[in-house]
Design a protein around this motif. Structure first.
Motif, PDB file in Angstrom:
ATOM      1  N   UNK A 120     -32.805  22.715  16.795  1.00  0.00           N
ATOM      2  CA  UNK A 120     -32.415  22.173  15.468  1.00  0.00           C
ATOM      3  C   UNK A 120     -31.490  22.550  15.477  1.00  0.00           C
ATOM      4  N   UNK A 121     -30.787  24.250  15.281  1.00  0.00           N
ATOM      5  CA  UNK A 121     -29.829  24.493  14.778  1.00  0.00           C
ATOM      6  C   UNK A 121     -28.858  23.636  15.764  1.00  0.00           C
ATOM      7  N   UNK A 122     -28.786  23.765  17.191  1.00  0.00           N
ATOM      8  CA  UNK A 122     -27.957  23.467  18.178  1.00  0.00           C
ATOM      9  C   UNK A 122     -27.423  21.236  17.724  1.00  0.00           C
ATOM     10  N   UNK A 123     -28.887  21.098  17.722  1.00  0.00           N
ATOM     11  CA  UNK A 123     -28.746  19.424  17.948  1.00  0.00           C
ATOM     12  C   UNK A 123     -28.470  18.832  16.500  1.00  0.00           C
ATOM     13  N   UNK A 124     -28.261  19.647  15.326  1.00  0.00           N
ATOM     14  CA  UNK A 124     -28.165  19.234  13.943  1.00  0.00           C
ATOM     15  C   UNK A 124     -26.517  18.869  14.010  1.00  0.00           C
ATOM     16  N   UNK A 125     -25.550  20.099  14.554  1.00  0.00           N
ATOM     17  CA  UNK A 125     -24.261  20.109  14.527  1.00  0.00           C
ATOM     18  C   UNK A 125     -24.089  18.385  15.227  1.00  0.00           C
ATOM     19  N   UNK A 126     -24.661  18.128  16.607  1.00  0.00           N
ATOM     20  CA  UNK A 126     -24.152  17.458  17.012  1.00  0.00           C
ATOM     21  C   UNK A 126     -24.241  15.690  15.625  1.00  0.00           C
ATOM     22  N   UNK A 127     -25.617  15.701  15.379  1.00  0.00           N
ATOM     23  CA  UNK A 127     -25.658  14.754  14.215  1.00  0.00           C
ATOM     24  C   UNK A 127     -24.786  14.710  13.051  1.00  0.00           C
ATOM     25  N   UNK A 128     -24.831  15.700  12.548  1.00  0.00           N
ATOM     26  CA  UNK A 128     -23.629  15.528  11.086  1.00  0.00           C
ATOM     27  C   UNK A 128     -22.573  15.036  11.540  1.00  0.00           C
ATOM     28  N   UNK A 129     -21.929  15.613  13.230  1.00  0.00           N
ATOM     29  CA  UNK A 129     -20.253  15.748  13.805  1.00  0.00           C
ATOM     30  C   UNK A 129     -20.207  13.856  14.560  1.00  0.00           C
ATOM     31  N   UNK A 173     -41.664  -3.177  14.155  1.00  0.00           N
ATOM     32  CA  UNK A 173     -41.577  -3.563  13.282  1.00  0.00           C
ATOM     33  C   UNK A 173     -39.661  -3.595  12.850  1.00  0.00           C
ATOM     34  N   UNK A 174     -39.973  -3.695  11.356  1.00  0.00           N
ATOM     35  CA  UNK A 174     -38.291  -3.868  10.620  1.00  0.00           C
ATOM     36  C   UNK A 174     -37.684  -2.697  10.852  1.00  0.00           C
ATOM     37  N   UNK A 175     -37.699  -1.938  11.272  1.00  0.00           N
ATOM     38  CA  UNK A 175     -36.690  -0.261  11.377  1.00  0.00           C
ATOM     39  C   UNK A 175     -37.099   0.189  12.978  1.00  0.00           C
ATOM     40  N   UNK A 176     -36.743   0.654  14.430  1.00  0.00           N
ATOM     41  CA  UNK A 176     -37.081   1.638  15.271  1.00  0.00           C
ATOM     42  C   UNK A 176     -37.455   2.578  14.501  1.00  0.00           C
ATOM     43  N   UNK A 177     -38.271   3.315  16.014  1.00  0.00           N
ATOM     44  CA  UNK A 177     -38.224   5.236  15.572  1.00  0.00           C
ATOM     45  C   UNK A 177     -40.009   5.417  16.238  1.00  0.00           C
ATOM     46  N   UNK A 178     -40.601   4.612  15.485  1.00  0.00           N
ATOM     47  CA  UNK A 178     -42.262   4.373  15.847  1.00  0.00           C
ATOM     48  C   UNK A 178     -42.788   5.509  15.926  1.00  0.00           C
ATOM     49  N   UNK A 179     -43.553   6.506  16.248  1.00  0.00           N
ATOM     50  CA  UNK A 179     -43.791   7.350  15.745  1.00  0.00           C
ATOM     51  C   UNK A 179     -43.450   8.563  14.508  1.00  0.00           C
ATOM     52  N   UNK A 195     -33.566   7.868  11.427  1.00  0.00           N
ATOM     53  CA  UNK A 195     -32.989   6.474  11.623  1.00  0.00           C
ATOM     54  C   UNK A 195     -31.634   7.349  12.351  1.00  0.00           C
ATOM     55  N   UNK A 196     -31.097   8.315  12.008  1.00  0.00           N
ATOM     56  CA  UNK A 196     -29.857   9.281  12.258  1.00  0.00           C
ATOM     57  C   UNK A 196     -29.509   9.279  13.691  1.00  0.00           C
ATOM     58  N   UNK A 197     -30.674   9.910  13.962  1.00  0.00           N
ATOM     59  CA  UNK A 197     -31.132  10.610  15.528  1.00  0.00           C
ATOM     60  C   UNK A 197     -30.614   8.979  16.105  1.00  0.00           C
ATOM     61  N   UNK A 198     -31.758   7.893  15.995  1.00  0.00           N
ATOM     62  CA  UNK A 198     -31.795   6.947  16.838  1.00  0.00           C
ATOM     63  C   UNK A 198     -30.255   6.133  16.768  1.00  0.00           C
ATOM     64  N   UNK A 199     -29.079   6.265  15.591  1.00  0.00           N
ATOM     65  CA  UNK A 199     -27.969   5.419  15.228  1.00  0.00           C
ATOM     66  C   UNK A 199     -27.520   6.871  16.870  1.00  0.00           C
ATOM     67  N   UNK A 200     -27.354   7.411  16.869  1.00  0.00           N
ATOM     68  CA  UNK A 200     -26.841   8.146  17.797  1.00  0.00           C
ATOM     69  C   UNK A 200     -27.292   7.672  19.038  1.00  0.00           C
ATOM     70  N   UNK A 201     -28.349   8.026  19.406  1.00  0.00           N
ATOM     71  CA  UNK A 201     -28.692   7.795  20.691  1.00  0.00           C
ATOM     72  C   UNK A 201     -27.973   6.756  21.350  1.00  0.00           C
ATOM     73  N   UNK A 202     -27.948   5.295  20.151  1.00  0.00           N
ATOM     74  CA  UNK A 202     -27.525   4.344  20.796  1.00  0.00           C
ATOM     75  C   UNK A 202     -25.963   3.676  20.614  1.00  0.00           C
TER      76      UNK A 202
END
Length: 453
Positions: A120-129, A173-179, A195-202
């Motif tokens: 989490x420490x490493x990946x959170x940096x990616x989404x935050x930046x 559904x109205x938003x992606x993410x599923x489970x 949703x922040x993770x999906x935004x990065x992935x897309x």
């Protein structure tokens, strides 16, 4: 949920401040210094058992070494190349039975390296930046349909997009993410992380997410097979098993899945009704999430009741321990006989004590009652039909039958995640299914026709 507010089922049992504390991040992120200390505990094993224990095969010693040298971009690249939903998996994976359970530190100190927290420490940096780590290959001219924007569908789409294919994801559904968006306890994934993770992935490009379009209603499997070069089904398990007992249809009896979804999508938790006495029937992670969140909303007593012993529960020892620490009572070897009610209002559940006799579950005839005004069913989910063309899919064990490459019995159709018979019903396994299917689809398309120039 189907039940309404009564004297015992009411909203606002706790103040907004209390609820904010109750539903705060259950595992706050590591600070820089904490991450360095944790990383320095890794032995960097040559034949690291933690890698083999991870369904997505993340090179764990490699990313921890990069954290140790404060190379967060390198660490995140190692993680997300193997698991594009590595941020969510760092939050929800049962690391105690996967990577951390295999850590050799357990034999030395009974305390594994904090692999999940470091991930989490490493990946959170990616989404935050909002760091772009990967680049798409040149467009191949192929177009693949992915049905379901959960972990399997998103992972498959990401890999296909990197290979240069165009992907359209359909989700009912109205938003992606599923489970990840609808089915996980709110205290595990806070601040709209899914949703922040999906935004990065897309952001890699080449992926079009279309929400509000349901398979079998707005589009058929036959139509998708005709319009696209390949189809990947990541539709989950939409049906909920019934208790099959008297009182199952009472207003105070509801699906734990529906409860968790409602809670996750409710902005003001003080507006969400909760009973005083809650009974959750089941022994998996869904049962734990429903039970713990009922307590966190202000229920006075919550019992999680399972027909076998704790050793047979799919919820891990860590989840069970967490539930008990949050005031949930776990009752073993008891199966529901009848939901009790007075004038249509649930008052309790009658259970029969059970035993295991020569490997088979049997009732003893000894019964007892657990008082309740709310009952949540968490006894598993089932595959449902999605209309025209879907009935042609071969199934096994109530799931879509697939081969080792996630191919179904229908040409040009692959499947993965909870809907397919591939292995553990875990987010990380769904991600691996999506990767596996994407690689198979890419190979199949490459064999069928040359790539576009």
């Amino acid at each position: 949920m189907r039940f309404k507010e009564t004297g015992d089922i009411a909203a606002g049992r706790l103040s907004a401040e209390q609820l904010a504390n109750q539903f705060a991040d259950v595992a706050p992120p590591l600070s820089r210094d904490e991450a360095l200390v944790a990383a320095n505990r890794c032995y960097f094993c040559y034949d690291a058992p933690c890698i083999n224990a991870c369904p997505t095969g993340i090179d764990i010693p490699s990313f921890i070494r990069k954290i140790q040298t404060e190379n967060l971009k390198g660490a995140a690249t190692t993680i997300l190349a193997a698991n594009p939903l590595g941020g969510m998996c760092a939050r929800v994976c049962p690391t105690e039975i996967l990577c951390e359970g295999a850590c050799v530190r357990n034999t030395q100190e009974s305390q594994p390296v904090q692999i999940g927290a470091l991930q989490r420490h490493a990946t959170d940096w990616v989404y935050e930046q909002n760091v772009a780590l990967f680049r798409r290959a040149p467009d191949t001219g192929r177009h693949i349909a992915v049905v379901g924007a959960g972990p399997a569908g998103l992972a498959c789409a990401h890999k296909l997009a990197l290979d240069g294919h165009r992907v359209t994801i359909y989700d009912a559904r109205g938003k992606g993410g599923g489970l990840n968006e609808y089915g996980i306890a709110a205290y595990k994934t806070v601040n709209e992380f899914a949703q922040r993770e999906i935004d990065w992935l897309l952001s890699v490009g080449g992926i079009d997410l279309k929400c509000g379009i349901a398979l079998g209603k707005d589009v058929s499997l036959d139509q998708l097979r005709g319009d696209y070069d390949a189809v990947f089904l990541a539709i989950g398990l939409a049906g909920v098993n019934a208790l099959g007992i008297e009182g199952d249809a009472l207003a105070g009896v509801s699906s734990a899945v529906d409860f968790i979804e409602t809670l996750r999508q409710t902005r003001d938790l003080a507006s969400l009704p909760v009973g005083r006495r809650v009974v959750v029937i089941g022994g998996g992670n869904t049962a734990v999430d429903a039970a713990v969140q009922s307590r966190k909303l202000g229920a006075q007593s919550v019992a999680m009741v399972y027909r076998r012993g704790v050793e047979s529960m799919s919820a891990t020892w860590a989840e069970r321990e967490f539930a008990q620490k949050n005031g949930v009572t776990i009752i073993e070897h008891a199966r529901p006989v009848r939901v009790l009610a007075t004038d249509g209002v649930v008052t309790g559940v009658l259970f029969e004590q059970t035993v295991i006799d020569e490997g088979r579950l049997k009732g003893t005839g000894d019964t007892f009652t657990v008082p309740a005004d709310t009952v949540f069913k968490a006894i598993g989910q089932t595959l449902v039909s999605f209309g025209e063309g879907f009935e042609l899919l071969a199934t096994v064990g109530g799931k879509i039958e697939v081969d080792t490459h996630c191919a179904t019995s229908l040409p040009g159709v692959w499947a993965g995640g909870d809907c397919a018979q591939t292995g553990m019903d875990l987010t990380v396994q769904a991600v691996e299914d999506g990767k596996c299917a994407a690689a198979a689809i890419d190979r199949a398309l490459a064999e069928s026709m040359p790539r576009a120039a």
